[in-house]
Design an enzyme around this catalytic site. Structure first.
Site, PDB file in Angstrom:
ATOM      1  CB  SER A 252      -0.870   0.175   1.343  1.00 33.70           C
ATOM      2  OG  SER A 252      -0.093   0.475   2.396  1.00 33.70           O
ATOM      3  CE  LYS A 253      -2.591   6.484  -1.821  1.00 35.16           C
ATOM      4  NZ  LYS A 253      -3.193   7.229  -3.152  1.00 35.16           N
ATOM      5  NE  ARG A 254      -2.533   6.267   4.465  1.00 26.74           N
ATOM      6  CZ  ARG A 254      -3.544   6.801   5.334  1.00 26.74           C
ATOM      7  NH1 ARG A 254      -3.679   6.566   6.595  1.00 26.74           N
ATOM      8  NH2 ARG A 254      -4.233   7.999   4.817  1.00 26.74           N
TER       9      ARG A 254
END
Ligand code: GLU
Length: 492
Positions: A252-254
Site C-alpha cells: 500500500s502506498k502508505r
C-alpha cells in the site's frame, strides 16, 4: 483457439505497480501461447476516472515494454476499448437479462437499503441482500414504476447452496450463495457496474483467460452466473497472489511507493522493474534472477506461479537495478538512460525558471537545483535544527501534509498551495514557518529553489516519498502515535 488475455485497469489514480505486475503476467501468458494481449480501460466510475490517470497508466506500461495488441490508443477489431464509450452495449445486455427474468429492477431507496441491512445485522444474518429481501409489495413496485422513481438493475442470485468456481492456480473454490448479494448491474444513471461491463466485454472481446488479482475472487461467483445467464462460455480464471510489503501486509502506498511514476522518477530502469515484477511469485526454470522480458515470455508457465504472497522489496529491486546498470549498460546505453530519466529537454526546461533568478554563474545551478536530479535527500535530524517546532509537532505537520497530498488529484501548484494554506491555518503557522520544514524535507537544504514549485515539478510520488523520508529520519511515527494522528486528521 487463440489465447487472448487482457489487462483492465480503472483510471482512478496513479499507475500502480500491481497493474504492471498483472499486465506482465497476462502478456507473458498470451505470448507463451502465441496469443494476443488486450488493454481495456474500465472507467465506469465516472466520478473517480480521469483522462490524466488513463494517460499515465498507458505511458507507464509502455515504458515498461508491456505492449498490447489492441487498446484505446491502437484500436482493434473489438473496440471501443474504453468502457465509457460502450454504454449502449451494456444497456442492451442488461435488457436481455431483464427480459429473460435473470435480473430485476430495484426501486429501493438508499434509506430502505440501510434499514434492510440493519435488520439483517440485528438478526445476526449475513449482510448480502437477496432478491426476496429487496422485493417490494407488487402495488408499491407498480406505483414507483409509474411515478418514474430512479431504479437500479440487479441480478438474481440463488439464496442457498454452494457455488463452485475453478481457478487455474487454486483449483476448486467454493463460495456459499448466502454470501453473494443481488449485485447491481446497471446503476440508476444507466451506467453499468464493473461486474456487468467486465463480463460483457470479456465475452465480446474474445478473452479466453483472465489473470487478475486475488482481490477479485469474491466476484467470480457473480461473473460465472452471468456467463450462465447469457449462455456464454466463461474464460478460464486465474487469481494471482497480491504483492506484499516486506512485513507481509498488502502493498500500500502508505508503506511503500506503489506508483510506477515513483520508480521512474527515482531512476530505475524499465527492464529492471519488469524483470523484478517477473520474480513476483514466479521463477525461471533455472531460477536465475536476471532475465529479459523476451526470455520470460519464452519460458512462461503459469503453473510455476506460487501462491505465497510475493514480497515487493525495494532493496532487492535496487540491487537488481544496479546489476543492470553495471552489466548491461555500455556508455551509449547509460547516456540514453540518463537522458530518458532527467537529462532531457522537457524536464530541464521546467527547471530553468527556478534557477534563472537565483544564479550568477552556470556552475551554481547544480548545487542549487541538484534536488531535481536526485532521489531522497541526505538529511538527518540535525537538518531540522533551525525549525522552531517540537519534534512531535514537526512530525505531525509532515505527516498531515503527506496525507492531504495523497488526496490531491490534480497535481498543480495551485492545488498544492491550497493544501498548504489549509494546514498552515490548522497549525496556526504563517506560510513561511509552515513551509520551513517542508523545504528541508523536499530540497534537502534550508536554501534552494521555491519549494512549492519543486513539489509541483517533482510530482506526487517523489514529493510524498521525501516527506515520508523526513518523518523517518526524525524518528518515525509509532503505531500508537499513528492512531492518534489519524483520528485527529480525520476531524480536520
Ligand atoms: N477494473 C478492474 C481493476 O481495476 C479489473 C479487474 C479484472 O481484471 O477483472 O483491477
Amino acid at each position: 483457439m487463440t489465447v487472448r488475455t487482457r489487462i483492465a485497469p480503472s483510471p482512478t489514480g496513479d499507475p500502480h505497480v500491481g497493474t504492471a505486475y498483472i499486465a506482465l503476467f497476462n502478456l507473458c501468458f498470451a505470448r507463451a501461447h502465441g496469443g494476443q494481449f488486450i488493454l481495456r480501460i474500465e472507467d465506469t466510475d465516472r466520478e473517480r476516472s480521469t483522462a490524466e490517470s488513463e494517460r499515465m497508466i498507458l505511458d507507464s506500461l509502455q515504458w515498461l515494454g508491456l505492449d498490447w495488441d489492441e487498446g484505446p490508443d491502437v484500436g482493434g477489431p473489438h473496440g471501443p476499448y474504453r468502457q465509457s464509450e460502450r454504454g449502449d452495449i451494456y444497456a442492451e445486455y442488461a435488457q436481455k437479462l431483464l427480459e429473460a427474468g435473470h435480473a430485476f429492477k430495484c426501486y429501493r431507496t438508499s434509506e430502505e437499503l440501510d434499514e434492510l441491512r440493519e435488520a439483517r445485522k440485528a438478526a445476526g444474518q449475513h449482510m448480502a441482500l437477496k432478491p426476496a429481501d429487496l422485493a417490494l409489495p407488487a402495488e408499491e413496485h407498480a406505483r414507483r414504476e409509474a411515478e418514474g422513481w430512479p431504479y437500479v438493475v440487479r441480478m438474481k442470485v440463488p439464496s442457498e447452496g454452494t457455488c463452485v468456481v475453478e481457478d487455474m492456480l487454486r483449483g476448486t473454490i467454493e463460495v456459499e450463495w448466502t454470501q453473494v448479494d443481488a449485485q447491481i448491474l446497471l446503476k440508476s444513471d444507466g451506467m453499468p457496474t464493473y461486474h456487468l461491463a467486465n463480463v460483457v466485454d470479456d465475452h465480446l472481446m474474445g478473452i479466453t483467460h483472465v489473470l487478475r488479482g486475488e482481490e477479485w475472487i469474491n466476484s467470480a461467483p457473480k461473473h460465472q452466473l452471468l456467463y450462465e445467464y447469457f449462455g456464454w462460455p466463461m474464460p478460464a480464471l486465474c487469481h494471482m497472489p497480491l504483492l506484499r510489503n516486506p512485513d507481509k501486509s498488502k502493498l500500500s502506498k502508505r508503506k511503500n511507493p506503489t506508483s510506477i511514476n515513483y520508480y521512474r522518477r527515482m531512476g530505475f530502469l524499465p527492464q529492471a522493474v519488469t524483470n523484478y515484477l517477473g520474480r513476483m511469485g514466479w521463477s525461471m526454470p533455472d531460477e536465475r534472477e536476471k532475465f529479459t522480458l523476451d526470455e520470460m515470455m519464452a519460458h512462461f508457465d503459469v503453473q510455476r506461479v506460487s501462491l505465497g504472497g510475493p514480497v515487493f522489496d525495494l532493496e532487492k529491486l535496487t540491487w537488481l537495478n544496479g546489476v543492470y546498470i553495471r552489466e548491461d549498460l555500455d556508455d551509449a546505453a547509460l547516456l540514453a538512460a540518463l537522458r530518458d530519466w532527467a537529462f532531457n529537454e522537457d524536464y530541464v526546461r521546467q527547471i530553468l525558471p527556478q534557477v534563472r533568478p537565483r544564479v550568477d554563474t552556470l556552475s551554481q545551478v547544480m548545487p542549487l537545483a541538484g534536488h531535481f536530479f536526485s532521489g531522497l535527500p541526505a538529511i538527518d535530524e540535525s537538518s531540522f535544527a533551525s525549525v522552531k517546532l517540537e519534534r512531535d509537532e514537526l512530525v505531525k505537520l509532515l505527516q498531515f501534509l503527506v496525507w492531504r497530498l495523497e488526496g490531491v488529484t490534480r497535481w498543480e501548484k495551485e492545488s498544492l498551495l491550497a493544501e498548504v494554506k489549509l494546514l498552515g491555518e490548522y497549525f496556526e503557522l504563517k506560510m513561511k514557518a509552515f513551509l520551513a520544514p517542508v523545504f528541508i524535507a523536499i530540497t534537502g537544504s534550508a536554501t534552494s529553489t521555491s519549494v512549492m514549485d519543486a513539489m509541483a515539478i517533482l510530482g506526487s510520488d517523489m514529493t510524498r516519498a521525501r516527506l515520508r523520508h523526513a518523518i523517518a529520519v526524525l524518528g518515525g511515527v509509532s503505531k500508537k502515535q499513528a492512531k492518534r494522528l489519524e483520528k485527529e486528521f480525520r476531524e480536520l
